[in-house]
Motif scaffolding. Structure first.
Motif, PDB file in Angstrom:
ATOM      1  N   ILE A  24     -11.808  -3.065   0.922  1.00 22.05           N
ATOM      2  CA  ILE A  24     -10.463  -2.785   1.425  1.00 22.05           C
ATOM      3  C   ILE A  24     -10.393  -3.174   2.899  1.00 22.05           C
ATOM      4  CG2 ILE A  24      -8.783  -0.964   1.899  1.00 22.05           C
ATOM      5  CD1 ILE A  24      -9.012  -1.705  -1.044  1.00 22.05           C
ATOM      6  N   SER A  83      -7.991  -6.127   4.302  1.00 21.43           N
ATOM      7  CA  SER A  83      -7.074  -5.798   5.399  1.00 21.43           C
ATOM      8  C   SER A  83      -7.303  -6.729   6.585  1.00 21.43           C
ATOM      9  CB  SER A  83      -7.264  -4.340   5.834  1.00 21.43           C
ATOM     10  OG  SER A  83      -6.985  -3.449   4.779  1.00 21.43           O
ATOM     11  N   TYR A 102      -7.489   2.814  -4.824  1.00 24.37           N
ATOM     12  CA  TYR A 102      -6.728   1.809  -4.068  1.00 24.37           C
ATOM     13  C   TYR A 102      -5.951   0.849  -4.973  1.00 24.37           C
ATOM     14  CZ  TYR A 102      -9.328   3.262   0.106  1.00 24.37           C
ATOM     15  OH  TYR A 102      -9.856   3.974   1.152  1.00 24.37           O
ATOM     16  N   LYS A 106      -2.723   0.612  -5.774  1.00 26.82           N
ATOM     17  CA  LYS A 106      -1.506   0.074  -5.167  1.00 26.82           C
ATOM     18  C   LYS A 106      -1.839  -0.930  -4.079  1.00 26.82           C
ATOM     19  CE  LYS A 106       1.481   4.071  -6.070  1.00 26.82           C
ATOM     20  NZ  LYS A 106       2.309   5.151  -5.453  1.00 26.82           N
ATOM     21  N   GLU A 107      -2.852  -0.611  -3.266  1.00 23.42           N
ATOM     22  CA  GLU A 107      -3.240  -1.525  -2.187  1.00 23.42           C
ATOM     23  C   GLU A 107      -3.748  -2.850  -2.751  1.00 23.42           C
ATOM     24  OE1 GLU A 107      -3.507   2.607  -0.467  1.00 23.42           O
ATOM     25  OE2 GLU A 107      -3.948   1.623  -2.375  1.00 23.42           O
ATOM     26  N   ASN A 159      -0.956  -4.877  -4.110  1.00 25.48           N
ATOM     27  CA  ASN A 159      -0.182  -5.407  -2.993  1.00 25.48           C
ATOM     28  C   ASN A 159      -0.879  -6.610  -2.363  1.00 25.48           C
ATOM     29  OD1 ASN A 159       2.020  -5.323  -1.064  1.00 25.48           O
ATOM     30  ND2 ASN A 159       0.546  -4.509   0.409  1.00 25.48           N
TER      31      ASN A 159
END
Length: 666
Positions: A471, A475, A550, A552-553, A556
């Motif tokens: 993650i 990011s 995670y 949804k992340e 996305n």
């Protein structure tokens, strides 16, 4: 007590069998009255088991495990089968007024307030940073009801780190998240028990605003935690009862600054980890009961069961499988409670830090959105350790509920965030609620790093909490892509340490086409036509509706084009075949072909992160198998053995060049 203190015996009440010379230690008698004595809780448990343990049954349990008759003596262990002891060079001294005066200058110097930025100070396990918890949330589909109870009934308006509050909070969590039933649980009920034991959290922590604690995606953070309230209370009560030592008395070990007995027991020696054989042997030297001494010698011996007894791994069954700590042993072998403070401090190791993967990017998370004050921060994710030990009929204290020393504590103190109580209380109160604090320090990774070249394809494999560093990777890549046209972020994104707050002019950038390293970076970050490599991610968990971390992340990231392909495997879906990440790679033909293509043709870098050595080994073996099949198909003249040798050699070469990296923990 310094972590460097070696195992030691004591000059007071030391058994004759002890061979190590004792440290010279004295404690200063406190002039305070009994009103200063700490009140000990009636409940005395090591790491919050569900029920009270049964005292004084250690020797009888060992006899049952060996299937010995009640009146039969335990086997005698020869000294040659016992651990070798090492002499201690620790020394302790009495704290007097003269001693305090002579240390005045050094104490004053240590407590001076200095600028950490100008002094080059680095935060370490010995000198951690006092970080504020800014936010927390469950990543699993976990009910917030219990967190609300704890925040509203236990922690609200109180010191959230207080022993009494923590003990009550831990009890509430165990009551609200049962792991088993006394009756035969139905299938659906057992499913809920399994989910109760699978709770994953994300926690946001503050960082110093002077840039003295920086990190990069792939790094970990170490947390310093004290012993559990129950274990602290038991040991302090034992020392007072057997030796008249009060928690407020002061000691100094190895000429260190004086601390109270309570501070030494709370924060320096490890009371909660599973005992080792050498430490069991040390405890046996203090046993005043002959049967208990023989039992402890059996547990600490290399043979493990003595002569003329059926093969039974006593240490594995009694200690390892049941996760027995020094507090458990002292309860079940009460004659050892005569151990002196010196012997206890010399017997036990320091509390080890707990390490958690960072799941954020310093470039992406420039300002905290949880605190509202623009504080620099980082995020970590972790599983709340909560499980039952195996149930053994011969062991009345088996089948115990065990809670992680650090993670269970963090869940408790983060309850206001987990239940959104903090925001609610802030909106109705003029004074904001007190935020919990934790001690942290950075643990940089030298290998688990994003490639400096953004065009390098990535294969990220992270089942469970192994997804956390990825993650941070994704990011960071998102922030890099957004900064491709910005000369301001050009250099800092490659380093992974920029957190904003200052400006860079184009002429300030240390990127040169004549520099071997700067050449690639300048092309990568300053070209408007930078090619970004594909990223495929593999995630695995038990239940899609509970611990798809995670989700949804990740979806996305895929929608934004940061993530090229997202593969998810679920191993406990009702009515479906168990599917792990390696199973998915093997059974999904197109997925397997793409993996081979990315590795061989696109020279992708492979990252594997997760819990358990078996997972890492199985995933690596699956990749080797896919490459083997490819080499067999491409060169029919080669045998299966030759193709496999080529596949293994290719993976080994990738490891050599840092393109096949594993971060596996147990």
């Amino acid at each position: 007590v310094s972590p460097a203190v070696a195992p030691a015996t004591t000059a007071i009440a030391t058994p004759e069998s002890a061979t190590a010379p004792p440290p010279k230690m004295k404690v200063k008698q406190s002039s305070s009255s009994s009103g200063e004595e700490k009140k000990m809780e009636a409940e005395e448990i090591a790491i919050a088991p569900t029920t009270e343990t049964i005292p004084n049954n250690g020797a009888s349990t060992i006899r049952k495990l060996l299937s010995l008759p009640t009146n039969s003596p335990l086997p005698t262990i020869e000294n040659s089968s016992l651990p070798k002891m090492v002499s201690s060079h620790s020394s302790c001294e009495l704290i007097t007024s003269e001693t305090r005066r002579s240390r005045g200058d050094s104490l004053w110097a240590d407590n001076m307030s200095v600028s950490s930025g100008s002094s080059g100070f680095l935060y370490t396990a010995a000198k951690p940073y006092e970080s504020t918890v800014l936010d927390a949330r469950y990543l699993t589909n976990t009910s917030e009801e219990c967190a609300g109870k704890v925040a509203g009934e236990v922690l609200l308006g109180e010191d959230c780190d207080g022993d009494e509050s923590l003990t009550k909070a831990m009890k509430l969590y165990q009551e609200n998240f049962p792991l088993s039933s006394t009756s035969n649980a139905k299938k659906q009920q057992q499913l809920q028990y399994d989910k109760n034991g699978k709770r994953v959290m994300e926690m946001t922590l503050s960082l110093p605003d002077d840039f003295t604690l920086e990190y990069e995606p792939g790094d970990s953070v170490g947390l310093i935690v004290p012993n559990s309230p129950q274990s602290i209370q038991f040991i302090l009560s034992m020392l007072e009862r057997t030796h008249g030592i009060l928690p407020s008395q002061q000691i100094s070990v190895d000429a260190a600054h004086p601390i109270t007995v309570e501070e030494a027991i709370r924060s320096t020696v490890d009371l909660c980890s599973t005992m080792k054989k050498k430490r069991l042997f040390l405890l046996s030297m203090y046993a005043t009961d002959a049967e208990e001494e023989r039992a402890l010698r059996l547990l600490s011996s290399s043979s493990g069961n003595g002569k003329d007894v059926q093969e039974v791994d006593l240490f594995q069954q009694y200690v390892e499988d049941q996760r027995r700590s020094v507090v458990d042993i002292l309860k079940e072998f009460p004659s050892c409670q005569s151990i002196t403070l010196e012997g206890l401090l010399g017997c036990l190791p320091a509390i080890p830090p707990r390490y958690y993967s960072v799941c954020s990017s310093p470039l992406h998370d420039q300002q905290s959105q949880t605190s509202g004050d623009g504080a620099f921060h980082l995020k970590v994710a972790f599983s709340v350790v909560d499980y039952l030990t195996p149930n053994v009929p011969e062991d009345d204290n088996s089948g115990r509920r065990m809670a992680g020393l650090a993670t269970h504590r963090l869940e408790c103190i983060c309850s206001p965030f987990l239940s959104n109580t903090t925001q609610a209380s802030s909106s109705v109160s003029a004074a904001p609620p007190k935020l919990p604090m934790v001690q942290i320090f950075p643990k940089p990774s030298h290998e688990f790093r994003l490639p400096s070249n953004m065009s390098t394809p990535l294969i990220l494999i992270g089942p469970g909490t192994g997804i956390a560093p990825f993650i941070g990777f994704l990011s960071h890549r998102q922030a890099q892509m957004a900064s491709l046209d910005s000369t301001q972020a050009a250099e800092m994104t490659s380093e992974g340490t920029w957190r904003g707050g200052y400006e860079l002019a184009p002429e300030d950038l240390a990127l040169s086409r004549g520099d071997a390293r700067g050449l690639n970076l300048a092309v990568d970050y300053m070209s408007k036509h930078q090619k970004v490599g594909d990223i495929d991610l593999f995630f695995g968990c038990r239940h899609e509706d509970h611990d798809y971390l995670y989700r949804k992340e990740l979806e996305n990231f895929k929608a934004r084009g940061i993530l090229t392909n997202l593969y998810a495997a679920f191993s406990r879906e009702e009515g479906k075949e168990k599917m792990y990440v390696q199973t998915l790679m093997q059974k999904d033909v197109e997925c397997g072909k793409r993996l081979v293509e990315m590795i061989l043709e696109k020279e992708a870098s492979v990252y594997i992160c997760g819990d358990g050595n078996a997972m890492g080994r199985d995933v690596q073996e699956t990749i080797v198998g896919l490459l083997t099949r490819h080499f067999c198909d491409m060169e029919e003249s080669k045998s299966l053995e030759e193709s496999r040798a080529m596949a293994v050699a290719h993976v080994d070469q990738m490891k050599t060049f840092g393109r096949f990296v594993l971060d596996i923990w147990s």
